[in-house]
Design a protein around this motif. Structure first.
Motif, PDB file in Angstrom:
ATOM      1  N   PRO A 179       0.845  -1.200   0.000  1.00  0.00           N
ATOM      2  CA  PRO A 179       0.000   0.000   0.000  1.00  0.00           C
ATOM      3  C   PRO A 179       0.879   1.248   0.000  1.00  0.00           C
ATOM      4  N   GLY A 180       0.254   2.393  -0.183  1.00  0.00           N
ATOM      5  CA  GLY A 180       0.978   3.664  -0.245  1.00  0.00           C
ATOM      6  C   GLY A 180       1.915   3.889   0.923  1.00  0.00           C
ATOM      7  N   ASN A 181       1.520   3.440   2.121  1.00  0.00           N
ATOM      8  CA  ASN A 181       2.386   3.641   3.286  1.00  0.00           C
ATOM      9  C   ASN A 181       3.409   2.516   3.451  1.00  0.00           C
ATOM     10  N   GLY A 182       3.368   1.500   2.577  1.00  0.00           N
ATOM     11  CA  GLY A 182       4.355   0.417   2.606  1.00  0.00           C
ATOM     12  C   GLY A 182       4.301  -0.433   3.850  1.00  0.00           C
ATOM     13  N   ALA A 183       3.147  -0.475   4.503  1.00  0.00           N
ATOM     14  CA  ALA A 183       3.060  -1.162   5.793  1.00  0.00           C
ATOM     15  C   ALA A 183       2.286  -2.481   5.730  1.00  0.00           C
ATOM     16  N   ARG A 184       2.414  -3.217   4.629  1.00  0.00           N
ATOM     17  CA  ARG A 184       1.735  -4.519   4.548  1.00  0.00           C
ATOM     18  C   ARG A 184       2.384  -5.470   5.539  1.00  0.00           C
ATOM     19  N   THR A 185       1.577  -6.283   6.211  1.00  0.00           N
ATOM     20  CA  THR A 185       2.103  -7.237   7.182  1.00  0.00           C
ATOM     21  C   THR A 185       1.868  -8.658   6.693  1.00  0.00           C
ATOM     22  N   ALA A 186       2.626  -9.575   7.258  1.00  0.00           N
ATOM     23  CA  ALA A 186       2.436 -10.992   6.939  1.00  0.00           C
ATOM     24  C   ALA A 186       1.032 -11.434   7.355  1.00  0.00           C
ATOM     25  N   ALA A 187       0.505 -10.875   8.430  1.00  0.00           N
ATOM     26  CA  ALA A 187      -0.845 -11.233   8.885  1.00  0.00           C
ATOM     27  C   ALA A 187      -1.897 -10.820   7.855  1.00  0.00           C
ATOM     28  N   GLN A 188      -1.705  -9.677   7.197  1.00  0.00           N
ATOM     29  CA  GLN A 188      -2.640  -9.255   6.157  1.00  0.00           C
ATOM     30  C   GLN A 188      -2.577 -10.194   4.955  1.00  0.00           C
ATOM     31  N   VAL A 189      -1.378 -10.624   4.612  1.00  0.00           N
ATOM     32  CA  VAL A 189      -1.223 -11.566   3.496  1.00  0.00           C
ATOM     33  C   VAL A 189      -1.868 -12.893   3.863  1.00  0.00           C
ATOM     34  N   ARG A 190      -1.668 -13.344   5.079  1.00  0.00           N
ATOM     35  CA  ARG A 190      -2.285 -14.587   5.550  1.00  0.00           C
ATOM     36  C   ARG A 190      -3.809 -14.503   5.460  1.00  0.00           C
ATOM     37  N   ASP A 191      -4.377 -13.399   5.931  1.00  0.00           N
ATOM     38  CA  ASP A 191      -5.832 -13.234   5.883  1.00  0.00           C
ATOM     39  C   ASP A 191      -6.341 -13.213   4.441  1.00  0.00           C
ATOM     40  N   ALA A 192      -5.592 -12.583   3.539  1.00  0.00           N
ATOM     41  CA  ALA A 192      -5.987 -12.549   2.132  1.00  0.00           C
ATOM     42  C   ALA A 192      -5.964 -13.955   1.530  1.00  0.00           C
ATOM     43  N   ILE A 193      -5.003 -14.769   1.919  1.00  0.00           N
ATOM     44  CA  ILE A 193      -4.926 -16.149   1.429  1.00  0.00           C
ATOM     45  C   ILE A 193      -6.143 -16.938   1.891  1.00  0.00           C
ATOM     46  N   VAL A 194      -6.459 -16.850   3.171  1.00  0.00           N
ATOM     47  CA  VAL A 194      -7.601 -17.589   3.719  1.00  0.00           C
ATOM     48  C   VAL A 194      -8.913 -17.085   3.125  1.00  0.00           C
ATOM     49  N   ASN A 195      -9.109 -15.765   3.124  1.00  0.00           N
ATOM     50  CA  ASN A 195     -10.367 -15.195   2.629  1.00  0.00           C
ATOM     51  C   ASN A 195     -10.512 -15.336   1.117  1.00  0.00           C
ATOM     52  N   GLY A 196      -9.434 -15.090   0.396  1.00  0.00           N
ATOM     53  CA  GLY A 196      -9.477 -15.251  -1.053  1.00  0.00           C
ATOM     54  C   GLY A 196      -9.754 -16.690  -1.443  1.00  0.00           C
ATOM     55  N   GLY A 197      -9.102 -17.621  -0.776  1.00  0.00           N
ATOM     56  CA  GLY A 197      -9.351 -19.035  -1.047  1.00  0.00           C
ATOM     57  C   GLY A 197     -10.771 -19.433  -0.713  1.00  0.00           C
TER      58      GLY A 197
END
Length: 137
Positions: free
Chosen positions: A40-58
Motif C-alpha cells: 500500500p501507499g504507506n508500505g506497511a503490509r504485514t504478513a498477517a494481512q497476506v495470511r488473511d488474504a490467502i484464507v479469505n481469497g481461497g
C-alpha cells in the motif's frame, strides 16, 4: 466366435484410444507460482494481512484451510470427484503456491517431470487472483 473376437478387438482399440486421450490431458506441474504482494501507499503490509488474504481469497472460491503454521497454509479444494491440495508459503512482500497432493487429477511423475490435469493451473491461477483481490489497498 469370430464376432466375439472382433468385439474384443474393438473394445481394446477404444480402451487404448481413451487411455491416450487421458494421457494427452496432462501438463507439467511446474514450479510453485510466485507472487509479489503490492504494498500500500504507506508500505506497511504485514504478513498477517497476506495470511488473511490467502484464507479469505481461497474461501471465496471454495478452498478450505487444511492446516496452518507460521508462514505456511495448506489449502484444499474439491470439485466433483477431483481434489487439489496446495501449500501456500507467505510473508509481508509475497507468497508462493506449490502443489502438495491431488486425487483424480491424472497426477504422475516426480519433481520437475510431474504431470497433472490442466485444470490444476486454472484453479491455482484463480486462487492467486482472488488472493490478490483480497489484499487491502
Amino acid at each position: 466366435m469370430f464376432q466375439q473376437f472382433i468385439r474384443l478387438c474393438a473394445v481394446l482399440v477404444i480402451g487404448l484410444s481413451a487411455g491416450g486421450a487421458l494421457a494427452a490431458r496432462a501438463v507439467p506441474v511446474g514450479e510453485p507460482a510466485q507472487r509479489a504482494v503490492v504494498q500500500p501507499g504507506n508500505g506497511a503490509r504485514t504478513a498477517a494481512q497476506v495470511r488473511d488474504a490467502i484464507v479469505n481469497g481461497g474461501r471465496n472460491l471454495g478452498w478450505q484451510v487444511r492446516s496452518e503454521e507460521p508462514g505456511k497454509i495448506r489449502l484444499g479444494i474439491q470439485v466433483r470427484s477431483h481434489t487439489v491440495v496446495v501449500d501456500v508459503s507467505y510473508h509481508a512482500t509475497g507468497y508462493s503456491v506449490a502443489y502438495a497432493d491431488s486425487t483424480e487429477m491424472n497426477y504422475r511423475g516426480e519433481g520437475a517431470a510431474a504431470l497433472i490435469h490442466p485444470n490444476y493451473h486454472k484453479w491455482v491461477s484463480n486462487l492467486c487472483s482472488q488472493i490478490d483481490r483480497a489484499l487491502p489497498v
